[in-house]
Design an enzyme around this catalytic site. Sequence first.
Site, PDB file in Angstrom:
ATOM      1  N   CYS A 299      21.579  74.652 -34.669  1.00 55.15           N
ATOM      2  CA  CYS A 299      21.756  76.100 -34.508  1.00 55.15           C
ATOM      3  C   CYS A 299      20.510  76.794 -33.967  1.00 55.15           C
ATOM      4  O   CYS A 299      20.574  77.978 -33.633  1.00 55.15           O
ATOM      5  CB  CYS A 299      22.133  76.722 -35.845  1.00 55.15           C
ATOM      6  SG  CYS A 299      20.852  76.447 -37.085  1.00 55.15           S
TER       7      CYS A 299
ATOM      8  N   CYS B 137      21.942  74.462 -43.692  1.00 56.49           N
ATOM      9  CA  CYS B 137      20.949  75.500 -43.998  1.00 56.49           C
ATOM     10  C   CYS B 137      20.118  75.082 -45.214  1.00 56.49           C
ATOM     11  O   CYS B 137      18.902  75.292 -45.250  1.00 56.49           O
ATOM     12  CB  CYS B 137      21.630  76.836 -44.261  1.00 56.49           C
ATOM     13  SG  CYS B 137      22.897  77.266 -43.055  1.00 56.49           S
TER      14      CYS B 137
HETATM   15 FE1  FES Z   1      21.268  77.516 -38.851  1.00 57.41          FE
HETATM   16 FE2  FES Z   1      22.030  78.379 -41.164  1.00 57.41          FE
HETATM   17  S1  FES Z   1      23.163  78.407 -39.335  1.00 57.41           S
HETATM   18  S2  FES Z   1      20.197  77.353 -40.702  1.00 57.41           S
END
Ligand code: FES
Length: 131
Positions: free
Chosen positions: A43, A112
């Site tokens: 992400c 995360c």
């Molecule tokens: Fe990337 Fe939470 S979506 S750390």
Amino acid sequence: MAYSKEVVQRFEDVLKNPEKHSVGSFDPNDPNVATGMVGAPACGDVMKLDMKIDIDGLIEDVKFKTYGCGSAIASSSLFVDMLKGKTIEEAKQIQDKDIAKILDLPPIKLHCSVLAEEAITKAVEDWETKK
Ligand code: FES
């Protein structure tokens, strides 16, 4: 996907009062500061953790900077609570699943909490290298 109450509350508290919730960093040249910085390739989020360690090896203070989602910020805020007052050996025992469980993270957000565990691991490695 809905965030749990715990994530929403931590995230909002940090946004309202970042200083109170240990957002920031310590002097990188301080020999008693250990730093862990990690990124999530999936992400692009980034987490930086600074631990200030006292003469007896206790984590006396913690700061973080996180550029990421609500779960990443909540995970960061949680590791502040989990690390303060602990020894380095105790810090090594903290696992992503402990963080995910407390925050009730859904499967899509488990990375995360993995990021949070990696930040702790990197900071511990930095400390052990410095010593
Ligand atoms: Fe990337 Fe939470 S979506 S750390």
